[in-house]
Structures are given as C-alpha cells and as structure tokens.
Write an enzyme that holds these catalytic residues in place. Structure first.
Site, PDB file in Angstrom:
ATOM      1  NE  ARG A  71      45.270  57.095  53.786  1.00 15.81           N
ATOM      2  CZ  ARG A  71      44.448  58.019  54.315  1.00 15.81           C
ATOM      3  NH1 ARG A  71      43.278  58.243  53.772  1.00 15.81           N
ATOM      4  NH2 ARG A  71      44.809  58.681  55.389  1.00 15.81           N
ATOM      5  CE1 TYR A 124      43.002  35.364  41.018  1.00 13.66           C
ATOM      6  CE2 TYR A 124      42.078  37.154  42.314  1.00 13.66           C
ATOM      7  CZ  TYR A 124      43.080  36.237  42.083  1.00 13.66           C
ATOM      8  OH  TYR A 124      44.161  36.188  42.925  1.00 13.66           O
ATOM      9  CG  ASP A 196      38.828  40.833  36.458  1.00 17.65           C
ATOM     10  OD1 ASP A 196      39.694  41.221  35.641  1.00 17.65           O
ATOM     11  OD2 ASP A 196      39.114  40.313  37.543  1.00 17.65           O
ATOM     12  CE  LYS A 221      47.636  38.073  37.682  1.00 18.70           C
ATOM     13  NZ  LYS A 221      47.303  38.748  38.915  1.00 18.70           N
TER      14      LYS A 221
END
Ligand SMILES: Cc1ncc(COP(=O)(O)O)c(C=O)c1O
Length: 414
Positions: A71, A124, A196, A221
């Site tokens: 983590r 988005y 972004d 993406k």
C-alpha cells in the site's frame, strides 16, 4: 517501539539514461535496474503484499532501499512511476488504482474546509460528481466555469481560489483551453493548477511545460492502452507528490502489482500507439467532415482560429478522439451504431481497438436535456476513440455506416 515513517516513494534510483534520448526511447529503457532483478530484461512483477523487514528500521544501513508494504510502495509500481515522470517531464509521478483514485486523492490532499476550487463544468463525470457531492460535504466550495468562460481564466480565478482543475481537450467536444493563461492566472492568486491530461496523453501535451502543477490521468485509457486494466496517475513536483503520498497511504487507492506490470507493458508502446492514433484521428476527422450525413465534427483545433492557435501552441498531435453530430438526431446516430462492423459500442477510450459511445446516454446522461443542449451535447452526437487498426479499414467502416443511413432513412416516407 513506534512505527518508522516509510521512505518516500520514488526515492530509489533506476539505471540512468543518456540525457539526449527522446521520449519513445525513455519509455522503452526507463525504469530498469536489472542487477537487482536477477538480470531480467523485463522488470518483474512483485506480487506481494508485504516485504521482509530485517531489524529496526532506523538501524538499517540501507534504509532507503527497504520496502515494507505494497500500500506504501512496491518495486513494480515504482517502474510505472518512473515512466510516468519521464512522460510528463516532471520530478515525480505516482500510480493509483484508478483515475478517480488519483483525482480524489489529489483533491483531498490539497483542499480543506472553506477552500474554493475553480473547476471547468466540462470535466469528466466522475470529477464532476466528486466536486459536486463529496467535497462540498466536507466544506469545499466549487465555482464552475463554462467552456465559454474558460477563455478568460483571469476572470474565472479569484483571490479566494486555492485550487483549479481543468481538462483540455474536453470530453466529448474536444475543445482546448489555454494552459499558459490558466497557469499564470492560478499562480497570480497563489492557487495550484491541476489538469486531467487523460485525453491528450503526455505524448501530445506536456502541461508542465506551460506551468501546470499537477497532471492527473486515468491510466485505464491511453497509458495502459489495451482496455485490460484500471489505473490512475499523478505527476508533478516531489514536494506535492510527497504530500499526496500521505493521503494515498490512508485512502489506499493502490494499483495491484500485476496491473502495474500491465501498465508498464502498455507504456512501452505509448508513443507508437499515440502517433498512429494522431494520424488516424486527423484523417477521419477530415473525412467525416465531408460526409453529407454529418452535421458537425469535433476535433482539437477545429472549433475556429482561436481554438486552432491554442491547439497548435500546446499540442504536438491532436489525438485519436473525434466526435460527430449525425444529422437526424438520436435515431440516426443509433442506426449508424448498428451498421458499424469494426468500431464497437462501449464506454471508455484510448485502447488499441476503436470504440464509439453516445455521450448523451453514457458520460453525460446525468445532465438534463437542457444542460446538455447548453453545452452542445446534442442527442445525435457520437464520440469515437480510434484505435490502431488500418486507418483505411476504419474509414471504410464509418463511411459505409453513414452511407447506409442515406439509403435507408430512419423514418419511412409517407
Ligand atoms: C478524462 C477522464 N478522467 C478520469 C477518468 C476516471 O478514470 P478511471 O475510470 O480510471 O477511474 C476517466 C474515465 O473515463 C476519464 O475519461
């Protein structure tokens, strides 16, 4: 014994590369340290949640080289961090379990109750939800900026603004906004500017060059590029990334090492894929603009001389995303979708395969018909994400689907 504080991620060194190598070469040779990986040419997958921890941390002679827990840090994920840092041309980068993980963790790092965020209303959908739901519940105020108002960032940003979040090109109309003007405006009031950069990819647009502080990505993406993983990323200065690490450690939007390995494999070919997608996008945008059943084409720079000037200044390629408004509205658009043989109907974007979606029914379905109309998201709008197939095959598929529409009207004549 109190818990030692973990070494900061990105503190370990990879084999250096000559300063003169270009981006595509850096993507192939970055993130390597074979002498620590049994000589493996491909950085291995460290599919482990935890690491042996020999003795008290503070007494370790080599403490910067200790890994503790995935983590917090993992050697496979650090390879992806290194490639992303190189891509964005920034000091540091970190990967996350998803794009939303990266965006939420970044905003929660820098925002406090009472702070003001300036955000484009074309962001988005997940970012819009975060900024209109969770963050206001925590006392953060959001001032929305329309695409028209984004032309004057100096008016949009106020002295009270702490953080600015923009996107360029936008989804689904692929409008561009002036990154240099936004960064000057944000910095003039002491605000941080984040973008972004998912749609453009760092191959086509490196916002840090124009003064943007933080680059956010859905690695799901183009970065991954094969529609087989979820990932996110943030790139920027180490001082900011170190602050993000602390939030990341407690929010835990961590990329699984196996997905990290797939992301690295995808990143190795990013420059090549995006180059092809740029060529295909430009070719098909031009071809679609000539078709009588197409009312309008949206592609970075196509929205007039001002848009073209901004795109030419800040983008090296215009990308593989193209939207079109089909004459005849929703029923005509759906008739096109039914006729397409190669381009598949699905949400998401940026993979090797071409996809198409209907923004009014997917990414922008939460808006009212009126809000969509205000933003130019008409019902007959189709958003294409072109892949790396033969450009001629895609052109043939699209033209045949649109021609079929001309031959078979969707409303039968009386
Ligand atoms: C521009 C943009 N930003 C962020 C996201 C969110 O990324 P993820 O789905 O990886 O959480 C997406 C996903 O569609 C996106 O298109």
């Amino acid at each position: 014994v109190s818990d030692p504080s973990p070494p900061s991620r990105g503190s370990r060194r990879f084999d250096p590369l000559p300063e003169w190598v270009g981006l595509a070469t850096q993507l192939i040779h970055g993130g390597r340290r074979p002498e620590r990986n049994a000589g493996a040419v491909v950085p291995p997958i460290y599919q482990t949640s935890t690491f042996h921890f020999p003795g008290p941390f503070s007494e370790s002679a080599d403490e910067r080289r200790l890994y503790m827990y995935t983590r917090l840090e993992n050697p496979t994920l650090e390879v992806a961090d290194d490639l992303l840092r190189r891509l964005e041309g920034t000091e540091s980068a970190r990967v996350f379990g998803s794009g939303m993980g990266a965006i939420a963790t970044t905003l929660l790092t820098f925002l406090r109750s009472g702070d003001e965020v300036v955000a484009l209303d074309t962001l988005y959908g997940g970012s819009l939800d975060l900024l209109s739901g969770l963050l206001p519940r925590l006392g953060v105020r959001v001032r929305w900026v329309s695409a028209a108002d984004a032309r004057e960032p100096e008016r949009a940003v106020r002295p009270s603004t702490k953080f600015v979040l923009i996107e360029s090109p936008t989804n689904p109309l692929l409008q561009v906004t002036d990154l240099r003007r936004w960064s000057d405006a944000a910095h003039a009031v002491g605000a941080l500017l984040a973008i972004d950069n998912t749609f453009a990819t760092p191959v086509n647009q490196r916002p840090a060059t124009f003064g943007v502080d933080l680059m956010l990505h859905s690695g799901t993406k183009y970065l991954g590029g094969h529609a087989d993983l979820l990932a996110g990323a943030v790139a920027g200065r180490e001082e900011h990334l170190a602050a993000i690490d602390e939030t990341h450690a407690v929010l835990g939007s961590v990329l699984d090492p196996f997905a990290g390995f797939l992301l690295v494999r995808g990143l190795r070919t990013l420059a090549l894929r995006v180059e092809r997608q740029n060529t295909t996008g430009a070719r098909l945008a031009a071809r679609l603009a000539q078709h009588p059943r197409v009312e309008s084409v949206h592609y970075p720079g196509l929205g007039g001389p001002e848009q073209e000037a901004i795109a030419a200044r800040q983008m090296r390629g215009r990308g593989g995303m193209v939207s079109i408004a089909v004459r005849g509205g929703s029923s005509a658009a759906h008739a096109v979708l039914r006729r397409l043989q190669l381009v598949h109907v699905a949400g998401s974007l940026g993979g090797v395969e071409s996809l198409v979606s209907v923004p009014s029914e997917t990414s922008h379905r939460h808006l009212s018909a009126e809000q969509r109309a205000e933003r130019g998201i008409v019902d007959g709008l189709l958003r294409f994400s072109f892949g790396i197939e033969e450009p001629a095959d895609l052109e043939r598929d699209l033209v045949a689907a649109l021609d079929g529409l001309a031959r078979a009207p969707t409303t039968p004549p009386l």
